[in-house]
Scaffold this active site. Sequence first.
Site, mmCIF file in Angstrom:
data_model
loop_
_atom_site.group_PDB
_atom_site.id
_atom_site.type_symbol
_atom_site.label_atom_id
_atom_site.label_comp_id
_atom_site.label_asym_id
_atom_site.label_seq_id
_atom_site.Cartn_x
_atom_site.Cartn_y
_atom_site.Cartn_z
ATOM 1 N N ALA A 1 0.469 121.155 -48.689
ATOM 2 C CA ALA A 1 1.513 121.232 -47.661
ATOM 3 C C ALA A 1 2.435 120.019 -47.620
ATOM 4 C CB ALA A 1 0.862 121.439 -46.295
ATOM 5 N N ASN B 1 -6.061 117.638 -45.270
ATOM 6 C CA ASN B 1 -6.409 117.659 -46.697
ATOM 7 C C ASN B 1 -5.289 117.025 -47.512
ATOM 8 O OD1 ASN B 1 -9.042 119.208 -47.159
ATOM 9 N ND2 ASN B 1 -7.971 120.461 -45.660
ATOM 10 N N HIS C 1 4.642 116.501 -42.090
ATOM 11 C CA HIS C 1 3.956 115.424 -42.819
ATOM 12 C C HIS C 1 5.025 114.480 -43.375
ATOM 13 C CE1 HIS C 1 0.290 117.792 -42.630
ATOM 14 N NE2 HIS C 1 0.939 118.804 -43.149
HETATM 15 N N1 LIG Z 1 -4.386 121.130 -49.401
HETATM 16 C C1 LIG Z 1 -3.603 121.517 -48.383
HETATM 17 O O1 LIG Z 1 -2.437 121.126 -48.280
HETATM 18 C C2 LIG Z 1 -4.128 122.454 -47.383
HETATM 19 C C3 LIG Z 1 -5.453 122.781 -47.369
HETATM 20 N N2 LIG Z 1 -5.940 123.646 -46.451
HETATM 21 C C4 LIG Z 1 -7.368 123.935 -46.501
HETATM 22 O O2 LIG Z 1 -7.564 125.076 -47.343
HETATM 23 C C5 LIG Z 1 -8.690 125.817 -46.868
HETATM 24 C C6 LIG Z 1 -8.289 127.267 -46.626
HETATM 25 O O3 LIG Z 1 -7.294 127.289 -45.640
HETATM 26 P P1 LIG Z 1 -6.950 128.623 -44.830
HETATM 27 O O4 LIG Z 1 -6.773 129.746 -45.767
HETATM 28 O O5 LIG Z 1 -5.892 128.272 -43.879
HETATM 29 O O6 LIG Z 1 -8.311 128.824 -44.019
HETATM 30 P P2 LIG Z 1 -8.827 130.145 -43.257
HETATM 31 O O7 LIG Z 1 -9.744 129.655 -42.185
HETATM 32 O O8 LIG Z 1 -7.703 131.015 -42.900
HETATM 33 O O9 LIG Z 1 -9.695 130.890 -44.384
HETATM 34 C C7 LIG Z 1 -10.831 130.337 -44.951
HETATM 35 C C8 LIG Z 1 -11.854 131.425 -45.147
HETATM 36 O O10 LIG Z 1 -12.945 130.897 -45.931
HETATM 37 C C9 LIG Z 1 -14.168 131.170 -45.256
HETATM 38 N N3 LIG Z 1 -15.156 130.148 -45.588
HETATM 39 C C10 LIG Z 1 -15.348 128.945 -45.005
HETATM 40 N N4 LIG Z 1 -16.367 128.293 -45.571
HETATM 41 C C11 LIG Z 1 -16.844 129.105 -46.543
HETATM 42 C C12 LIG Z 1 -17.896 128.992 -47.469
HETATM 43 N N5 LIG Z 1 -18.698 127.903 -47.497
HETATM 44 N N6 LIG Z 1 -18.119 130.014 -48.335
HETATM 45 C C13 LIG Z 1 -17.329 131.113 -48.298
HETATM 46 N N7 LIG Z 1 -16.327 131.284 -47.435
HETATM 47 C C14 LIG Z 1 -16.073 130.285 -46.563
HETATM 48 C C15 LIG Z 1 -13.804 131.183 -43.790
HETATM 49 O O11 LIG Z 1 -14.782 131.840 -43.024
HETATM 50 P P3 LIG Z 1 -14.969 131.389 -41.473
HETATM 51 O O12 LIG Z 1 -13.650 131.644 -40.817
HETATM 52 O O13 LIG Z 1 -16.078 132.248 -41.012
HETATM 53 O O14 LIG Z 1 -15.293 129.931 -41.514
HETATM 54 C C16 LIG Z 1 -12.471 131.907 -43.821
HETATM 55 O O15 LIG Z 1 -12.646 133.290 -43.869
HETATM 56 C C17 LIG Z 1 -9.155 125.112 -45.584
HETATM 57 O O16 LIG Z 1 -10.222 124.221 -45.861
HETATM 58 C C18 LIG Z 1 -7.939 124.326 -45.151
HETATM 59 O O17 LIG Z 1 -8.268 123.173 -44.391
HETATM 60 C C19 LIG Z 1 -5.113 124.278 -45.559
HETATM 61 C C20 LIG Z 1 -3.781 123.973 -45.526
HETATM 62 C C21 LIG Z 1 -3.195 122.987 -46.387
HETATM 63 O O1 LIG Z 2 -1.309 122.984 -43.370
HETATM 64 C C1 LIG Z 2 -1.003 121.778 -43.240
HETATM 65 O O2 LIG Z 2 0.082 121.384 -42.756
HETATM 66 C C2 LIG Z 2 -1.911 120.717 -43.748
HETATM 67 C C3 LIG Z 2 -3.308 120.957 -43.532
HETATM 68 O O3 LIG Z 2 -3.733 121.730 -42.713
HETATM 69 C C4 LIG Z 2 -4.219 120.200 -44.388
HETATM 70 O O4 LIG Z 2 -3.760 119.333 -45.148
HETATM 71 O O5 LIG Z 2 -5.431 120.449 -44.325
#
Ligand SMILES: NC(=O)C1=CN([C@@H]2O[C@H](COP(=O)(O)OP(=O)(O)OC[C@H]3O[C@@H](n4cnc5c(N)ncnc54)[C@H](OP(=O)(O)O)[C@@H]3O)[C@@H](O)[C@H]2O)C=CC1
Ligand SMILES: O=C([O-])CC(=O)C(=O)O
Length: 273
Positions: free
Chosen positions: A126, A194, A224
């Site tokens: 992001a 993240n 950000h």
């Molecule tokens: N690098 C970046 O810039 C960004 C990173 N992220 C990260 O990316 C990841 C995904 O984001 P997002 O799609 O928004 O998240 P969501 O919560 O929408 O989707 C994640 C899914 O994965 C499931 N899950 C969690 N832990 C596990 C596991 N150990 N095994 C299998 N499934 C699992 C969750 O289940 P449940 O809901 O039951 O926990 C949920 O259904 C998050 O960790 C988020 O913080 C997000 C935005 C930006």
């Molecule tokens: O979605 C965003 O803006 C960033 C975020 O959540 C992450 O870095 O985990």
Amino acid sequence: MIKLGLIGCGAIGTILAKAIEERLQEKFVLKVIFDISFEKARALKERLHSSPIIAPDFSAFLVQSLDIAIEAASQEAVKEYGEKILSREKDLMIMSIGALLEDNLFERLKTIAQKKHRRIYLPSGAVVGIDGIKAAALAGLDEVVLTTRKPPAGLKGAPYIEEREIDLENITKAQMIYKGPAEEAVKYFPANVNVAAVLSLAGIGKKKTKVKIIADPNIHTNQHEIKVKGKFGQMICLTKNLPCPDSPRTSYLAALSAIKTLENISAEVVIGT
Ligand SMILES: NC(=O)C1=CN([C@@H]2O[C@H](COP(=O)(O)OP(=O)(O)OC[C@H]3O[C@@H](n4cnc5c(N)ncnc54)[C@H](OP(=O)(O)O)[C@@H]3O)[C@@H](O)[C@H]2O)C=CC1
Ligand SMILES: O=C([O-])CC(=O)C(=O)O
């Protein structure tokens, strides 16, 4: 065809899965999806034209023959599955990059990847500016500061907020609620910064990268701002992210960045650093 497996069927997983069949279908196929919630995996499958297998558990996911496993789930998922995925000779794309700052996990994953001749992909997510920071780091960086500004509700559930019982609903004007190194920020805000992890890995590391988090009730975007000083000069990058269509907490750009990373993997020409 490059065979993909997806862990996490939430906001990013859904956008990515749809892009794989609508945009990347000439080079990629989504073979298997897995989510801790079987219902979420089933709901995603119903939205797709293709028919990936739903793995009922991680073991069933791991035995699939895949080129790349994509994590879009949680930091816990990276800690639990990352080493196993690389050991089973699959490449690994990680979205919950904050996990890599803990307990030398990044070093351990890199060692396995080297031994097994596999690759680890960490999309910019992001934020913008990672390309320039990677290049600038070659000459040496002096300071990297990330200031993340989110609507208070976007920080709900973060361990830092819960431990200190911060009342997000009563924040009426922009307020800095956290300041510290990236290494600590990703533990206190595992689903919010993240981006601090990818920034530290691209730049001056998890201890020197400074993070500030501001809860701001007057904004509707996830913002950000990255400020960098180094031998190259100075850089200021600001991203004002709109959320994913189905998830107010996740920035749309993060999902787009995962799609672009896949495109780069299969591209004849890669633009940008
Ligand atoms: N690098 C970046 O810039 C960004 C990173 N992220 C990260 O990316 C990841 C995904 O984001 P997002 O799609 O928004 O998240 P969501 O919560 O929408 O989707 C994640 C899914 O994965 C499931 N899950 C969690 N832990 C596990 C596991 N150990 N095994 C299998 N499934 C699992 C969750 O289940 P449940 O809901 O039951 O926990 C949920 O259904 C998050 O960790 C988020 O913080 C997000 C935005 C930006
Ligand atoms: O979605 C965003 O803006 C960033 C975020 O959540 C992450 O870095 O985990």
